[in-house]
Design an enzyme around this catalytic site. Structure first.
Site, PDB file in Angstrom:
ATOM      1  N   ASP A 185      14.542   4.220 -26.499  1.00  0.00           N
ATOM      2  CA  ASP A 185      14.930   3.887 -27.880  1.00  0.00           C
ATOM      3  C   ASP A 185      15.561   2.499 -27.922  1.00  0.00           C
ATOM      4  O   ASP A 185      16.602   2.297 -28.551  1.00  0.00           O
ATOM      5  CB  ASP A 185      15.882   4.947 -28.432  1.00  0.00           C
ATOM      6  CG  ASP A 185      15.932   4.939 -29.965  1.00  0.00           C
ATOM      7  OD1 ASP A 185      15.012   4.357 -30.583  1.00  0.00           O
ATOM      8  OD2 ASP A 185      16.881   5.504 -30.536  1.00  0.00           O
ATOM      9  N   ASN A 190      20.712  -0.634 -31.256  1.00  0.00           N
ATOM     10  CA  ASN A 190      21.271  -0.023 -30.043  1.00  0.00           C
ATOM     11  C   ASN A 190      21.743  -1.065 -29.035  1.00  0.00           C
ATOM     12  O   ASN A 190      21.992  -0.731 -27.881  1.00  0.00           O
ATOM     13  CB  ASN A 190      20.240   0.897 -29.386  1.00  0.00           C
ATOM     14  CG  ASN A 190      20.184   2.260 -30.049  1.00  0.00           C
ATOM     15  OD1 ASN A 190      21.098   2.654 -30.762  1.00  0.00           O
ATOM     16  ND2 ASN A 190      19.102   2.995 -29.819  1.00  0.00           N
TER      17      ASN A 190
END
Length: 744
Positions: A185, A190
């Site tokens: 991901d 992130n």
């Protein structure tokens, strides 16, 4: 005094319940286990609701000061560790997932994987815990701004910062790769950039270890795809196939975002983005900037290659190239220079040097095991009861039946409010995993946007007592030009009507099939109907297609499969089109196919490649096709001759007089055409056209009448016994849009 957390459970606790005292909690290694009667339940399911419910409360020794957002499976809070008086981040598992065995496993998995990693460019895990029914993980709190917000607020980054942040994340991936961890991901939100200018990777919610020794990969029953803007082609097809090269593709998309302010494929629906990652070349990263070095442009292109083997094979190799580019620009990236030759394999450590970091990991793993053991002991009364899925009782122990444990049901309803309710098929396909069921719990016609199935086996069915029809309208120039695209995996349709309103520009399909994909249908209705502006009785076939095979899916040569039982396919256009050297197999039992075009069109394959090949098995079906049954075409641009193998039992074929059942056209010689079609019949009936096959190739046209076929076929030059009149007199869609289910 700290406020105890509201409970997410559904116990019979009254509003006057007493919260457990601090002395009743265990604070061993940051794990809190509540005792006594829990406080009143709170109906919190969304991230925002969890934030409002828990903000200001405590979970164990952690005071949740501020809700900061949602991450992966839960809500994230800025918190105070009252034991060590430090700021931490606490991720709390959402309410609807707390009783889900697979989600708890994934939550535990995130903590365990994060504990394996100890790198300055990766957010560290401190503890895991459970209090009053809330499961949580405690992470290092990282001050800073994520890359998404940084670029949105300040615009694309300059080249030196983009190089630095990419190299730092690549270092983090190298560290994870050496320990067998794939993040899955990677995206700008992130990656947090600290005030000191260091990029740090967070959120291991989708991370995984390779499946070893028969231990199932969590993806099999509980893994979502990832993020459409940054997902690799292979991860979209099958999340279990993702390795570090998939992470590098996502990092390439993130680097593209840093330099341009947008991901490579920013336009379109989620479905269109998935297909663009699979098929479309990304735009040049230097298209709107003149300060991108050619070497950096080449790095981005290599990271975004469709095939994993064509990308960087290790993060260390990427770092080496980034350091070289930075050196040419006079920039010092200040990163580790891992020898590229050594990075192909994990670096070996002296066994004695492993103990300082192995010991806390072992302690954490033991703590987690104890925590989850206690949790399930406390809920053992629930495990004793049978679990109900889609109205049928299944064993309380799901591990006794792996197929059942992996099968969850999502219901398309009006005004979704319960667990498992969704508003559309597109929404269901985002959350559904391999083996899941999507139920249409409505009657009548609903409009849907084009959707994609990739790397999963799913069932789409009508809920009991409902008669649903999903209608797809493909916009002019839309991509994909299909209502449902099955890139890979399997879609089974049971009792759900599927209708296509074709694009005015032509070329649209109800289904697009990738090589190796499977479409199954049972007792359902497929329709292609023109918009209301059409005049009854005047419709033409156009370019509309029920099923199109040949969608490129990497370099696979697998066969696309269509299996239909009791299916009605009615409308304008051609039922099946195969091209590009595709191999397809169709098995049709019962039902009927009545189209304004042909049943089948097969185009030639590329020069030097394999020919398009279709194998049909037809039983007890009615095939009424206004332009003839089959057309096989080769051409100078697709010269490899297509082939057709047909086995038919007790079928009825209707072809208008003056046409031909099978037509072959192109640049080939008659002898080659003759051997390209094989037809085996048992108990069939052929009505209308008197010509069985016409060959129109490089030589003079050749026709074979039904009377010249050996062994003889049962033929009648008239079309009789049709109670509905002209079988191809398709009506305009009625204003009420009520679903039609004609008898066979």
């Amino acid at each position: 005094m700290d406020t105890p957390p509201p409970s997410p459970t559904d116990d019979d606790t009254t509003a006057g319940g007493v919260a457990p005292s601090a002395a009743a909690r265990s604070d061993s290694d940051g794990t809190a286990i509540s005792a006594g009667r829990p406080p009143p339940p709170v109906m919190a399911s969304s991230m925002e609701e969890i934030g409002r419910a828990l903000e200001g409360h405590s979970l164990g020794p952690y005071l949740l000061e501020q809700f900061v957002g949602g991450g992966g499976m839960g809500a994230v809070f800025r918190a105070i560790d009252t034991t060590l008086n430090r700021v931490v981040a606490v991720k709390v598992l959402s309410r609807q997932h707390s009783s889900d065995v697979d989600m708890l496993r994934r939550f535990k998995n995130e903590a365990q994987l994060a504990a394996r990693l100890d790198h300055e460019n990766i957010g560290r895990v401190h503890a895991v815990g459970s209090d009053a029914g809330w499961h949580f993980i405690v992470f290092e709190f990282i001050e800073g701004t994520n890359l998404r917000d940084m670029v949105h607020d300040g615009g694309p980054l300059d080249v030196p910062r983009a190089l630095l942040f990419t190299a730092q994340v690549a270092e983090a991936l190298e560290h994870a790769c050496e320990r067998g961890v794939v993040h899955r991901d990677i995206k700008p939100s992130n990656i947090i950039v600290t005030p000191a200018g260091r990029a740090r990777l967070v959120d291991m919610g989708l991370a995984r270890l390779p499946a070893v020794g028969g231990v199932p990969d969590l993806t099999e029953t509980g893994m979502t795809l990832g993020t459409y803007d940054y997902i690799s082609p292979e991860q979209a097809r099958d999340p279990r196939a993702a390795d570090v090269r998939s992470d590098l593709y996502s990092l390439g998309c993130t680097l593209f975002f840093m330099l341009t302010g947008r991901p490579p494929f920013a336009d379109g629906t989620a479905v269109q983005k998935l297909l663009q990652h699979q098929q479309s070349a990304p735009p040049s990263v230097a298209a709107n900037r003149d300060d991108i070095p050619p070497a950096l442009e080449a790095v981005v292109e290599r990271l975004l290659c469709k095939q994993p083997d064509e990308r960087y094979q290790t993060p260390a190799a990427l770092v080496a190239d980034l350091v070289g580019i930075a050196g040419d620009l006079g920039v010092d990236l200040d990163v580790e220079r891992t020898p590229v030759g050594l990075s192909e394999q994990p670096r070996r450590r002296d066994a004695s040097s492993s103990w300082p970091w192995m010991l806390p990991v072992m302690v954490l793993a033991a703590t987690i095991a104890a925590l989850w053991g206690l949790t399930w002991m406390r809920k053992s009364w629930r495990a004793a009861a049978p679990r109900v899925v889609a109205g049928a009782a299944v064993p309380a122990n799901p591990s006794a039946d792996p197929a059942v444990s992996a099968r969850r049901t999502w219901r398309i309803v009006d005004g979704p409010s319960g667990l498992g309710d969704v508003a559309s098929l597109a929404e269901a396909l985002v959350v559904a995993d391999d083996g899941d069921v999507v139920e249409c719990a409505f009657s009548g016609v609903r409009d849907e946007e084009p959707c994609v199935v990739a790397g999963r086996g799913l069932t789409l069915r009508a809920a009991p007592g409902h008669d649903p029809v999903l209608r797809f309208s493909v916009p002019v120039g839309g991509s994909p030009a299909a209502g449902l695209t099955i890139v890979s995996g399997t879609l089974t349709v049971e009792g759900v009507g599927l209708r296509l309103v074709p694009s005015a520009s032509g070329g649209s399909a109800l289904f697009n099939l990738g090589r190796g994909a499977t479409l199954s249908g049972e007792n359902t209705l497929f329709e292609i109907r023109e918009p209301r502006r059409a005049i009854a009785g005047s419709m033409t076939a156009g370019d509309a297609v029920f099923v199109r095979g040949g969608l490129r899916d990497g370099e696979t040569t697998s066969t696309a499969v269509v299996r239909l039982t009791g299916v009605q396919a009615l409308g304008v256009g051609t039922f099946l089109v195969a091209d590009r050297g595709t191999a397809m197999e169709v098995v049709w039992s019962g039902g009927r196919c009545v189209t304004g075009g042909r049943f089948l069109r097969i185009d030639g394959g590329p020069r030097g490649g394999q020919g398009t090949a279709v194998r049909l098995t037809l039983r007890d079906a009615l095939l009424a096709n206004q332009e003839g049954f089959a057309l096989l075409v080769d051409s100078p641009t697709a010269p490899t001759m297509p082939s057709l193998r047909v086995t038919t039992e007790r079928c009825r074929f209707l072809t208008p007089p003056g046409l031909t059942l099978i037509e072959q056209s192109g640049i080939g010689q008659p002898d080659a055409y003759r051997t390209a079609v094989e037809w085996i019949d048992a108990g069939g009936r052929y009505e209308g056209a008197t010509v069985f096959r016409r060959i129109d190739g490089a030589a003079e046209r050749e026709e074979t009448p039904f009377s010249g076929v050996s062994p003889a076929l049962r033929h009648d030059p008239s079309i009789g016994g049709w109670a509905e009149g002209n079988p191809w007199d398709f009506p305009v869609i009625p204003p009420a849009d009520a679903p039609r289910r004609p008898d066979s």
